[in-house]
Design a protein around this motif. Structure first.
Motif, PDB file in Angstrom:
ATOM      1  N   ASN A 301       0.839  -1.207   0.000  1.00  0.00           N
ATOM      2  CA  ASN A 301       0.000   0.000   0.000  1.00  0.00           C
ATOM      3  C   ASN A 301       0.870   1.252   0.000  1.00  0.00           C
ATOM      4  N   LYS A 304       2.260   1.714  -3.366  1.00  0.00           N
ATOM      5  CA  LYS A 304       1.189   2.009  -4.322  1.00  0.00           C
ATOM      6  C   LYS A 304       0.710   3.458  -4.224  1.00  0.00           C
ATOM      7  N   ASP A 329       5.173   6.235   4.856  1.00  0.00           N
ATOM      8  CA  ASP A 329       5.367   6.654   3.463  1.00  0.00           C
ATOM      9  C   ASP A 329       5.230   8.157   3.319  1.00  0.00           C
ATOM     10  N   GLN A 348     -12.432   1.856   0.620  1.00  0.00           N
ATOM     11  CA  GLN A 348     -11.314   2.506  -0.042  1.00  0.00           C
ATOM     12  C   GLN A 348     -11.550   4.001   0.032  1.00  0.00           C
ATOM     13  N   VAL A 349     -10.464   4.771   0.146  1.00  0.00           N
ATOM     14  CA  VAL A 349     -10.621   6.220   0.279  1.00  0.00           C
ATOM     15  C   VAL A 349     -11.235   6.776  -1.004  1.00  0.00           C
ATOM     16  N   ASP A 353      -9.760   3.594  -6.501  1.00  0.00           N
ATOM     17  CA  ASP A 353      -8.534   2.918  -6.069  1.00  0.00           C
ATOM     18  C   ASP A 353      -8.453   1.481  -6.565  1.00  0.00           C
ATOM     19  N   GLY A 359      -6.204  -2.688  -6.180  1.00  0.00           N
ATOM     20  CA  GLY A 359      -6.464  -3.269  -4.849  1.00  0.00           C
ATOM     21  C   GLY A 359      -7.852  -3.882  -4.767  1.00  0.00           C
ATOM     22  N   THR A 360      -8.115  -4.483  -3.627  1.00  0.00           N
ATOM     23  CA  THR A 360      -9.413  -5.131  -3.439  1.00  0.00           C
ATOM     24  C   THR A 360     -10.189  -4.481  -2.297  1.00  0.00           C
ATOM     25  N   GLY A 361      -9.531  -3.666  -1.491  1.00  0.00           N
ATOM     26  CA  GLY A 361     -10.196  -3.078  -0.324  1.00  0.00           C
ATOM     27  C   GLY A 361     -10.303  -4.084   0.814  1.00  0.00           C
ATOM     28  N   LEU A 364      -6.341  -4.404   4.276  1.00  0.00           N
ATOM     29  CA  LEU A 364      -6.225  -3.941   5.663  1.00  0.00           C
ATOM     30  C   LEU A 364      -7.158  -4.710   6.601  1.00  0.00           C
TER      31      LEU A 364
HETATM   32  P1  ADP Z   1      -6.536  -2.090  -1.202  1.00  0.00           P
HETATM   33  O1  ADP Z   1      -6.444  -3.496  -1.684  1.00  0.00           O
HETATM   34  O2  ADP Z   1      -7.554  -1.276  -1.929  1.00  0.00           O
HETATM   35  O3  ADP Z   1      -5.214  -1.435  -1.050  1.00  0.00           O
HETATM   36  P2  ADP Z   1      -6.587  -2.021   1.644  1.00  0.00           P
HETATM   37  O4  ADP Z   1      -7.578  -2.572   2.620  1.00  0.00           O
HETATM   38  O5  ADP Z   1      -5.182  -2.472   1.754  1.00  0.00           O
HETATM   39  O6  ADP Z   1      -7.187  -2.286   0.232  1.00  0.00           O
HETATM   40  O7  ADP Z   1      -6.638  -0.447   1.758  1.00  0.00           O
HETATM   41  C1  ADP Z   1      -7.883   0.220   1.772  1.00  0.00           C
HETATM   42  C2  ADP Z   1      -7.768   1.637   1.311  1.00  0.00           C
HETATM   43  O8  ADP Z   1      -7.016   2.413   2.264  1.00  0.00           O
HETATM   44  C3  ADP Z   1      -6.991   1.803   0.007  1.00  0.00           C
HETATM   45  O9  ADP Z   1      -7.805   1.569  -1.109  1.00  0.00           O
HETATM   46  C4  ADP Z   1      -6.588   3.266   0.106  1.00  0.00           C
HETATM   47  O10 ADP Z   1      -7.681   4.098  -0.244  1.00  0.00           O
HETATM   48  C5  ADP Z   1      -6.294   3.440   1.609  1.00  0.00           C
HETATM   49  N1  ADP Z   1      -4.848   3.250   1.947  1.00  0.00           N
HETATM   50  C6  ADP Z   1      -4.279   2.157   2.468  1.00  0.00           C
HETATM   51  N2  ADP Z   1      -2.951   2.344   2.679  1.00  0.00           N
HETATM   52  C7  ADP Z   1      -2.678   3.607   2.268  1.00  0.00           C
HETATM   53  C8  ADP Z   1      -1.482   4.421   2.218  1.00  0.00           C
HETATM   54  N3  ADP Z   1      -0.310   3.946   2.636  1.00  0.00           N
HETATM   55  N4  ADP Z   1      -1.603   5.679   1.739  1.00  0.00           N
HETATM   56  C9  ADP Z   1      -2.802   6.158   1.312  1.00  0.00           C
HETATM   57  N5  ADP Z   1      -3.948   5.458   1.327  1.00  0.00           N
HETATM   58  C10 ADP Z   1      -3.899   4.197   1.797  1.00  0.00           C
END
Ligand code: ADP
Length: 405
Positions: A301, A304, A329, A348-349, A353, A359-361, A364
């Motif tokens: 992440n 990315k 980061d 996802q924000v 995204d 990504g899959t959301g 995390l």
């Molecule tokens: P994804 O597979 O979409 O990355 P995650 O659950 O890992 O799913 O992350 C969910 C969302 O959190 C991401 O789509 C992004 O919007 C936000 N996000 C996660 N890590 C970061 C980061 N390091 N910087 C900015 N946004 C992040």
């Protein structure tokens, strides 16, 4: 004037005085009586108003579609019609005759009993909680309950509001099961499609036209994304069903970080992001594969969501009782109101995204489940436009054995 005349005159004066007094007293009494009347009618009106307000409240509670129960001394002292229906009782009297504890599932009893005791101060309010309740016919129901301390018939009691969420929970379970079944059913053919596409892409089945090659590259990348999504969905399902078994062993933070960095170096190089390992200290008891999965997810992440030329810093520090890993980061950052939600499924924000960043959301959500199953916690801090730092905190242990042992 003779004596008789003087006596008569005195008698007349006395009489006149008496009459004056009688008139005065009569007037005073009339005022007092009229005051009394006014007071009595005020009180009567207040009593009527109180009765009306009580009646309104009683009807409101009685007719409420939410189940309402009042409990005092571990007994139900009041239950409304919805409550009678919820527990499948024939009447309020039947439910009141049932010991409260028999209406709660065995494993939830101590928690509920303690919660109710803590609310006996009138005015105390408990945050909403979930509980498994038992109907009189023995069936279980999933309930959301809110409770507050009240006074009932002059004694301390607790008013409990119960909402039946069994149907919602059942739908959630069905959805999870469907996802799991679909996931398993889809994975096999998808893996075979990916195999064939790989052969085509590698030219094993003969050369392709440039246009054909471009199409195959797109197909490979989309199939990879679908497989990632399926694997994530299956991971989440496994974790939520509590079917993820951890192989816990002591590992140094250094080993775990080294493995995660080795896995992510390629992606970092391709993205023009520099991976920097800072201070690394501490030993944790962990399932190495799973914690490396968490760290690689956070690193992926971080890479990315950073631009080329940015740095991603990984470190681990310990205060003796915990080891805190951090992945920092210099990327786009996360809005403060989203910091909590990104750990929830499919959050996802930015809605784009998934498409743009692949990504899959679920990443995390999986990280959070893994860390919590280790008894640890994961959270994020971020400054919009400046970058984010994700923290994973695990209990520290003293001895470490090499990963290969
Ligand atoms: P994804 O597979 O979409 O990355 P995650 O659950 O890992 O799913 O992350 C969910 C969302 O959190 C991401 O789509 C992004 O919007 C936000 N996000 C996660 N890590 C970061 C980061 N390091 N910087 C900015 N946004 C992040």
């Amino acid at each position: 004037m003779d004596a008789a005349a003087a006596e008569l005159q005195e008698l007349r004066a006395l009489n006149a005085e008496l009459e004056r007094r009688v008139i005065e007293r009569t007037a005073q009494t009339e005022v007092a009586v009229s005051n009394l009347h006014a007071q009595m009618s005020q009180r009567a009106q207040a009593e009527i108003a109180l009765r009306e307000s009580e009646e309104r409240y009683r009807r409101l509670v009685e007719l409420s579609p939410e189940s309402i129960v009042v409990v005092a001394d571990d007994e139900i002292v009041y239950v409304n019609a919805a409550g009678v229906r919820l527990f499948g009782a024939a009447s309020a009297a039947e439910l009141r005759a049932t010991p409260l504890i028999e209406l709660v599932q065995a494993e939830d009893r101590p928690r509920i009993a303690e919660g109710l005791r803590g609310l006996l101060d009138a005015g105390a309010v408990a945050p909403q909680a979930e509980a498994r309740l038992l109907r009189l016919d023995g069936r279980t129901l999933d309930a959301e309950i809110s409770a507050a301390g009240v006074t009932f018939d002059g004694r301390p009691a607790v008013q409990v509001l119960i909402r039946d969420v069994s149907e919602r929970r059942a739908v959630e379970r069905m959805k999870d099961e469907l996802l799991a079944v679909l996931g398993h059913e889809l994975r096999t053919p998808l893996t075979s499609i990916r195999g064939s596409l790989g052969l085509l892409d590698g030219g094993v089945l003969g050369p392709l036209s440039p246009r054909g090659q471009r199409m195959i590259t797109i197909a490979v990348s989309n199939t990879d994304r679908l497989i990632r999504l399926l694997n994530d969905v299956l991971d989440v399902e496994r974790m939520q069903a509590g079917r993820l078994l951890l192989e816990l062993r002591p590992h140094t933070a250094a080993e775990l970080i080294e493995l995660a960095v080795a896995e992510m170096r390629g992606l970092a190089e391709r993205s023009g992001v520099q991976l920097i390992v800072g201070e690394v200290d501490g030993v944790v008891e962990a399932d190495a594969d799973r914690i490396v999965q968490v760290l690689t997810n956070l690193l992926s992440n971080a890479i990315k969501f950073s631009g080329a030329g940015a740095e991603v810093r990984l470190s681990a520090t310990t205060d003796g009782s915990n080891v805190r890993f951090s992945v920092a980061d210099q990327g786009r950052g996360i809005p403060a109101d989203k910091l909590e939600f990104i750990f929830e499924r499919f959050h996802q924000v930015d809605a784009s995204d998934a498409r743009i960043k692949g990504g899959t959301g679920l990443g995390l959500t999986i990280c959070k489940s893994i860390v919590e199953q280790h008894g640890g916690r994961v959270w994020a801090e971020s400054k919009l436009g400046l970058g984010s730092t994700f923290y994973v905190e695990l209990r520290s242990v003293t001895a470490a054995v090499p990963l290969a042992a």
